[in-house]
Enzyme design. Structure first.
Site, PDB file in Angstrom:
ATOM      1  N   ASP A 195     -10.119   5.266  -3.030  1.00 43.00           N
ATOM      2  CA  ASP A 195      -8.958   5.282  -3.503  1.00 43.00           C
ATOM      3  C   ASP A 195      -9.388   6.190  -4.761  1.00 43.00           C
ATOM      4  O   ASP A 195     -10.531   6.159  -5.075  1.00 43.00           O
ATOM      5  CB  ASP A 195      -7.939   4.334  -3.925  1.00 43.00           C
ATOM      6  CG  ASP A 195      -8.420   3.372  -4.994  1.00 43.00           C
ATOM      7  OD1 ASP A 195      -9.590   3.415  -5.143  1.00 43.00           O
ATOM      8  OD2 ASP A 195      -7.697   3.137  -5.982  1.00 43.00           O
ATOM      9  N   TYR A 241      -6.816   6.526   3.304  1.00 41.38           N
ATOM     10  CA  TYR A 241      -7.165   5.557   2.478  1.00 41.38           C
ATOM     11  C   TYR A 241      -6.181   4.363   2.906  1.00 41.38           C
ATOM     12  O   TYR A 241      -6.748   3.052   2.924  1.00 41.38           O
ATOM     13  CB  TYR A 241      -6.378   5.761   1.340  1.00 41.38           C
ATOM     14  CG  TYR A 241      -6.153   4.486   0.170  1.00 41.38           C
ATOM     15  CD1 TYR A 241      -7.044   3.990  -0.267  1.00 41.38           C
ATOM     16  CD2 TYR A 241      -4.894   3.997   0.082  1.00 41.38           C
ATOM     17  CE1 TYR A 241      -6.978   2.680  -0.958  1.00 41.38           C
ATOM     18  CE2 TYR A 241      -4.400   3.026  -0.721  1.00 41.38           C
ATOM     19  CZ  TYR A 241      -5.562   2.343  -0.851  1.00 41.38           C
ATOM     20  OH  TYR A 241      -5.380   1.022  -1.810  1.00 41.38           O
ATOM     21  N   CYS A 263     -25.125   2.251 -15.202  1.00 41.97           N
ATOM     22  CA  CYS A 263     -24.172   3.441 -14.899  1.00 41.97           C
ATOM     23  C   CYS A 263     -24.800   4.858 -15.296  1.00 41.97           C
ATOM     24  O   CYS A 263     -25.366   4.891 -16.435  1.00 41.97           O
ATOM     25  CB  CYS A 263     -22.972   3.254 -15.740  1.00 41.97           C
ATOM     26  SG  CYS A 263     -21.622   4.528 -15.886  1.00 41.97           S
ATOM     27  N   CYS A 315     -12.646   0.477 -15.699  1.00 48.46           N
ATOM     28  CA  CYS A 315     -13.275   2.085 -15.561  1.00 48.46           C
ATOM     29  C   CYS A 315     -12.164   2.963 -15.475  1.00 48.46           C
ATOM     30  O   CYS A 315     -12.193   3.691 -14.635  1.00 48.46           O
ATOM     31  CB  CYS A 315     -14.209   2.034 -14.632  1.00 48.46           C
ATOM     32  SG  CYS A 315     -15.238   3.587 -14.503  1.00 48.46           S
ATOM     33  N   GLU A 319       0.911  -1.213   0.031  1.00 46.57           N
ATOM     34  CA  GLU A 319      -0.105  -0.025  -0.020  1.00 46.57           C
ATOM     35  C   GLU A 319       0.736   1.238   0.075  1.00 46.57           C
ATOM     36  O   GLU A 319       0.598   2.256  -0.560  1.00 46.57           O
ATOM     37  CB  GLU A 319      -0.934   0.255   1.206  1.00 46.57           C
ATOM     38  CG  GLU A 319      -2.011  -1.014   1.237  1.00 46.57           C
ATOM     39  CD  GLU A 319      -2.870  -1.012  -0.267  1.00 46.57           C
ATOM     40  OE1 GLU A 319      -2.871   0.188  -0.762  1.00 46.57           O
ATOM     41  OE2 GLU A 319      -3.508  -1.801  -0.562  1.00 46.57           O
ATOM     42  N   CYS A 325     -17.648  -3.706 -18.807  1.00 48.42           N
ATOM     43  CA  CYS A 325     -17.917  -3.362 -17.331  1.00 48.42           C
ATOM     44  C   CYS A 325     -19.176  -4.102 -17.094  1.00 48.42           C
ATOM     45  O   CYS A 325     -20.288  -4.060 -17.742  1.00 48.42           O
ATOM     46  CB  CYS A 325     -18.117  -1.831 -17.376  1.00 48.42           C
ATOM     47  SG  CYS A 325     -18.700  -1.443 -15.825  1.00 48.42           S
ATOM     48  N   CYS A 368     -16.227   0.423 -21.474  1.00 54.37           N
ATOM     49  CA  CYS A 368     -17.540   0.128 -20.879  1.00 54.37           C
ATOM     50  C   CYS A 368     -17.913  -1.307 -21.417  1.00 54.37           C
ATOM     51  O   CYS A 368     -19.178  -1.995 -20.847  1.00 54.37           O
ATOM     52  CB  CYS A 368     -18.419   1.108 -21.392  1.00 54.37           C
ATOM     53  SG  CYS A 368     -17.894   3.010 -20.584  1.00 54.37           S
TER      54      CYS A 368
END
Length: 292
Positions: free
Chosen positions: A139, A121, A210, A194, A38, A204, A201
DNA sequence: GAGTCGTGGGA
DNA sequence: TTCCCAAGACT
């Protein structure tokens, strides 16, 4: 709301089928391994993190192992990941974990948040990914997915808003284990499908619901996102100076540092900043080294 | 809240 | 080629 629960299944199914196999996601990855990943992934692409991450975990498999070494070794091993203060903070976090948490990465969100270099985060990410707790993980990927799918805008605002936190909290599944998988799944969706520039898309799993697509994919009309000019900035000079320190086996001379940037005023300012940040240590007149 | 803080690769 | 930006934190 059924519309909320209706998002979970397709995203979780997509993640199950499409998730990348990353070392910090392996079943045997420790909380420390997750924390290291991270820190490295803050503002840095996965591809560039991978080799450095592997080297770090091989060399420092526990917080205690890292804490035993001088901070300068962390800075050196950070390589060219960028934002080297992260290396310093990760070393400081390892020290805090060793001294205040018996060498174990704390499970408590507030205790995570208190560690150097751990913000909103990263605390949520470690608590969620490593300890499978229920936290909203916001995030840049998640924020973009929600901006499009929920709010109907191409991009989120520059800074995280209260409305975004409410959205993330509302969409978070009740079951902790499911919530943890949901968090990483939405993040992965933003990273792979995305995406910022050219979202895919067609692939997706939630394109049908959406809000941004339903509105005809209108272009972003908010304030221009601030650019990151770099050429000629102090950041560039700092980078060049620190590279000299990293690539040298020991202390370096003023002359070696002077060679990387012509403007003496800016060079001195950048070096002073590195010293102030603790990334560089003066050892004697005109001699510098990574922090001991 | 706006600025600062690295680096390199893909579109 | 130039530009955008990639799992943020801190002041």
């Amino acid at each position: 709301m059924d519309t909320v629960a209706a998002l979970h299944r397709p995203v979780l199914a997509w993640y199950s089928a499409s998730a990348r196999s990353l070392p910090w996601r392996a079943g045997d990855a420790s909380a420390w391994a997750v924390m290291v990943s991270e820190f490295m992934l803050q503002q840095t692409p996965v591809k560039r993190v991978l080799p450095v991450y592997e080297e770090w975990l091989r060399r420092w498999p526990t917080p205690e192992a890292l804490a035993k070494e001088p901070a300068g070794e962390a800075v050196r091993a950070w390589g060219r990941l960028g934002y080297p203060r992260r290396a310093l903070r990760l070393h400081a976090a390892a020290t805090a974990i060793t001294e205040q948490h018996a060498g174990e990465v704390p499970r408590d969100h507030a205790q995570l948040l208190a560690l150097p270099g751990v913000g909103e985060y990263t605390a949520a990410a470690v608590a969620s990914f490593a300890f499978r707790q229920r936290h909203a993980v916001l995030d840049t990927n998640v924020r973009r997915v929600f901006a499009r799918a929920v709010t109907g805008q191409e991009y989120p605002a520059n800074a995280t808003t209260a409305a975004e936190r409410r959205t993330a909290a509302t969409l978070l599944p009740d079951d902790p284990e499911t919530a943890a998988t949901w968090a990483v799944a939405v993040m992965e969706l933003g990273a792979l499908v995305c995406t910022a520039r050219t979202p895919d898309c067609v692939r997706c799993p939630i394109a049908g619901g959406c809000a941004w697509r339903q509105a005809g994919s209108p272009p972003w009309e908010g304030p221009a996102r601030r650019g990151q000019s770099y050429e000629g900035t102090d950041r560039q000079v700092r980078g060049k100076l620190l590279a000299v320190l990293r690539d040298a086996p020991g202390p370096v001379t003023q002359a070696q540092l002077d060679a990387v940037w012509a403007d003496g005023v800016q060079r001195a300012r950048a070096l002073d900043g590195l010293v102030t940040d603790g990334l560089v240590e003066p050892v004697a007149a005109g001699v510098y080294r990574l922090p001991g």
